[in-house]
Design an enzyme around this catalytic site. Structure first.
Site, PDB file in Angstrom:
ATOM      1  N   SER A 153     -15.273  52.508   8.158  1.00 12.28           N
ATOM      2  CA  SER A 153     -14.871  52.940   9.506  1.00 12.28           C
ATOM      3  C   SER A 153     -13.865  54.076   9.426  1.00 12.28           C
ATOM      4  O   SER A 153     -13.079  54.155   8.472  1.00 12.28           O
ATOM      5  CB  SER A 153     -14.224  51.771  10.256  1.00 12.28           C
ATOM      6  OG  SER A 153     -13.702  52.205  11.498  1.00 12.28           O
ATOM      7  N   TYR A 166      -7.527  45.415  10.609  1.00 15.51           N
ATOM      8  CA  TYR A 166      -8.923  45.865  10.456  1.00 15.51           C
ATOM      9  C   TYR A 166      -8.955  47.182   9.671  1.00 15.51           C
ATOM     10  O   TYR A 166      -9.742  47.342   8.736  1.00 15.51           O
ATOM     11  CB  TYR A 166      -9.530  46.061  11.853  1.00 15.51           C
ATOM     12  CG  TYR A 166     -10.899  46.692  11.881  1.00 15.51           C
ATOM     13  CD1 TYR A 166     -12.045  45.942  11.610  1.00 15.51           C
ATOM     14  CD2 TYR A 166     -11.060  48.042  12.206  1.00 15.51           C
ATOM     15  CE1 TYR A 166     -13.308  46.539  11.658  1.00 15.51           C
ATOM     16  CE2 TYR A 166     -12.322  48.627  12.250  1.00 15.51           C
ATOM     17  CZ  TYR A 166     -13.440  47.875  11.975  1.00 15.51           C
ATOM     18  OH  TYR A 166     -14.688  48.458  12.014  1.00 15.51           O
TER      19      TYR A 166
HETATM   20  N1  LIG Z   1     -18.955  49.589  16.681  1.00 14.67           N
HETATM   21  C1  LIG Z   1     -18.014  50.387  16.220  1.00 14.67           C
HETATM   22  O1  LIG Z   1     -17.331  51.111  16.987  1.00 14.67           O
HETATM   23  C2  LIG Z   1     -17.754  50.504  14.739  1.00 14.67           C
HETATM   24  C3  LIG Z   1     -16.981  51.589  14.287  1.00 14.67           C
HETATM   25  C4  LIG Z   1     -16.715  51.700  12.914  1.00 14.67           C
HETATM   26  C5  LIG Z   1     -17.242  50.767  12.029  1.00 14.67           C
HETATM   27  N2  LIG Z   1     -17.991  49.718  12.502  1.00 14.67           N
HETATM   28  C6  LIG Z   1     -18.475  48.754  11.514  1.00 14.67           C
HETATM   29  O2  LIG Z   1     -19.882  48.682  11.585  1.00 14.67           O
HETATM   30  C7  LIG Z   1     -20.307  47.385  11.165  1.00 14.67           C
HETATM   31  C8  LIG Z   1     -21.258  46.835  12.208  1.00 14.67           C
HETATM   32  O3  LIG Z   1     -20.543  46.645  13.419  1.00 14.67           O
HETATM   33  P1  LIG Z   1     -21.220  46.661  14.864  1.00 14.67           P
HETATM   34  O4  LIG Z   1     -20.540  47.684  15.650  1.00 14.67           O
HETATM   35  O5  LIG Z   1     -22.681  46.709  14.705  1.00 14.67           O
HETATM   36  O6  LIG Z   1     -20.709  45.270  15.434  1.00 14.67           O
HETATM   37  P2  LIG Z   1     -21.446  43.896  15.753  1.00 14.67           P
HETATM   38  O7  LIG Z   1     -22.665  44.141  16.557  1.00 14.67           O
HETATM   39  O8  LIG Z   1     -20.381  43.017  16.298  1.00 14.67           O
HETATM   40  O9  LIG Z   1     -21.907  43.398  14.308  1.00 14.67           O
HETATM   41  C9  LIG Z   1     -21.086  42.739  13.397  1.00 14.67           C
HETATM   42  C10 LIG Z   1     -22.010  41.819  12.634  1.00 14.67           C
HETATM   43  O10 LIG Z   1     -21.317  41.233  11.538  1.00 14.67           O
HETATM   44  C11 LIG Z   1     -21.766  39.897  11.457  1.00 14.67           C
HETATM   45  N3  LIG Z   1     -20.821  39.086  10.701  1.00 14.67           N
HETATM   46  C12 LIG Z   1     -19.490  39.001  10.860  1.00 14.67           C
HETATM   47  N4  LIG Z   1     -18.977  38.144   9.978  1.00 14.67           N
HETATM   48  C13 LIG Z   1     -20.027  37.675   9.238  1.00 14.67           C
HETATM   49  C14 LIG Z   1     -20.141  36.751   8.185  1.00 14.67           C
HETATM   50  N5  LIG Z   1     -19.071  36.124   7.678  1.00 14.67           N
HETATM   51  N6  LIG Z   1     -21.362  36.514   7.663  1.00 14.67           N
HETATM   52  C15 LIG Z   1     -22.458  37.126   8.159  1.00 14.67           C
HETATM   53  N7  LIG Z   1     -22.417  38.007   9.176  1.00 14.67           N
HETATM   54  C16 LIG Z   1     -21.207  38.274   9.708  1.00 14.67           C
HETATM   55  C17 LIG Z   1     -21.891  39.459  12.905  1.00 14.67           C
HETATM   56  O11 LIG Z   1     -22.643  38.287  13.001  1.00 14.67           O
HETATM   57  P3  LIG Z   1     -22.648  37.401  14.367  1.00 14.67           P
HETATM   58  O12 LIG Z   1     -23.488  38.190  15.353  1.00 14.67           O
HETATM   59  O13 LIG Z   1     -23.258  36.130  13.937  1.00 14.67           O
HETATM   60  O14 LIG Z   1     -21.224  37.292  14.799  1.00 14.67           O
HETATM   61  C18 LIG Z   1     -22.570  40.693  13.486  1.00 14.67           C
HETATM   62  O15 LIG Z   1     -23.958  40.628  13.307  1.00 14.67           O
HETATM   63  C19 LIG Z   1     -19.041  46.548  10.959  1.00 14.67           C
HETATM   64  O16 LIG Z   1     -18.716  46.534   9.596  1.00 14.67           O
HETATM   65  C20 LIG Z   1     -18.000  47.335  11.740  1.00 14.67           C
HETATM   66  O17 LIG Z   1     -16.708  47.105  11.219  1.00 14.67           O
HETATM   67  C21 LIG Z   1     -18.265  49.570  13.835  1.00 14.67           C
END
Ligand SMILES: NC(=O)c1ccc[n+]([C@@H]2O[C@H](COP(=O)([O-])OP(=O)(O)OC[C@H]3O[C@@H](n4cnc5c(N)ncnc54)[C@H](OP(=O)(O)O)[C@@H]3O)[C@@H](O)[C@H]2O)c1
Length: 260
Positions: A153, A166
């Site tokens: 990120s 985070y």
């Molecule tokens: N969205 C943003 O603005 C943003 C920006 C920078 C980086 N990111 C990074 O991008 C990645 C994806 O995020 P996203 O935006 O797509 O958010 P998201 O839709 O909330 O996805 C996060 C995923 O991680 C899974 N997860 C969390 N803990 C877990 C565990 N212990 N075991 C297995 N699965 C687990 C969640 O599962 P559940 O659905 O079961 O909870 C969910 O599917 C993350 O690493 C996040 O930090 C996101």
């Protein structure tokens, strides 16, 4: 390749590939998988919620993926990683790309008061990926081929008061990936560090101004193209590269007074 950031528009057409997705129910991962499915790639999907995982797998089969297999796993269970990863490789009969997408934002306010909350964020976002990456890197090095793509990120580029727990998990992850790349690039293995800016997914849906965040499908398109082109680092959307350059260079005496 030494390119540090690119604005990628449109994925190069590659032969169908065998792709492992860890955290496949993530909004960004799902959008990425939709592109891979539509071009007929083979997917092994790992997520912890069986219902959501089954729905994502069914959608990707309908979109044209040539193979979709799934495993339910809480990725905090690092002891289970070797068997899980070996099973994924066996199911796919090989592996071209490993895509790490799982992560938690966590509760910053609570983490400021409670070490266990902070430790959980660090474990899920850093320790679990380190466990997965250690196995995957050694697998790919033995074959002198493969791509590891990881969602870090922009938050890891500089600690800020609003999300430094985070942010520090992502800073550690980005540093680990930089070192891993330095080790395995000469073995023919690509390590892509992906730094999204704020993107519209479940993770950010409750945030102020989230309607202005990046579109997840556009972010996914850039990620697919960067993987195809074997890029090292991707800021997405691309304007986050100059923004974070400026933020990283604000003098500490000024930065510590800002409300970021
Ligand atoms: N969205 C943003 O603005 C943003 C920006 C920078 C980086 N990111 C990074 O991008 C990645 C994806 O995020 P996203 O935006 O797509 O958010 P998201 O839709 O909330 O996805 C996060 C995923 O991680 C899974 N997860 C969390 N803990 C877990 C565990 N212990 N075991 C297995 N699965 C687990 C969640 O599962 P559940 O659905 O079961 O909870 C969910 O599917 C993350 O690493 C996040 O930090 C996101």
């Amino acid at each position: 390749m030494t390119q540090t950031a690119i604005a990628v528009n449109g994925a190069a057409n590659a032969a169908p590939r065998k792709i492992l997705v860890l955290g496949a129910t993530s909004g960004i991962a799902e959008a990425t998988c939709r592109i891979w499915a539509s071009r007929g790639d083979s997917l092994f999907l790992v997520a912890r919620n069986p219902e959501k995982l089954a729905a994502v797998a069914a959608d990707l089969r309908a979109r044209g993926a040539s193979f979709v297999e799934t495993a339910v796993a809480d990725l905090d269970d690092t002891d289970a990683h070797p068997a899980l990863l070996a099973h994924a490789v066996n199911s796919l009969a090989g592996l071209d790309v490993a895509y790490l997408a799982h992560g938690v934002l966590g509760d910053q306010t609570r983490a400021e008061q409670d070490f266990n909350t902070a430790a959980h964020i660090l474990y899920t976002n850093l320790m679990a990926p380190v466990s997965l990456l250690t196995w995957l890197a050694n697998f790919f090095v033995q074959r002198h081929a493969g791509t590891i793509a990881v969602l870090s990120s922009v938050a890891g580029d500089r600690g800020r008061k609003s999300n430094y727990v985070y942010g520090s998990s992502k800073a550690g992850l980005s540093a680990f990936l930089a070192g891993l790349r330095n080790r395995v690039d000469r073995e023919g293995v690509t390590v892509l560090t992906i730094k999204p800016g704020p993107t519209k997914t479940a993770m950010t849906s409750g945030m102020k101004g989230s309607e202005k965040f990046a579109d997840v499908n556009a972010v996914a398109k850039s990620i697919v193209a960067a993987i195809d082109k074997r890029v090292d680092n991707l800021y997405v959307p691309f304007q986050w590269q100059p923004i974070m350059f400026v933020i990283r260079h604000i003098p500490e005496r000024v930065f510590k007074k800002l409300n970021l």
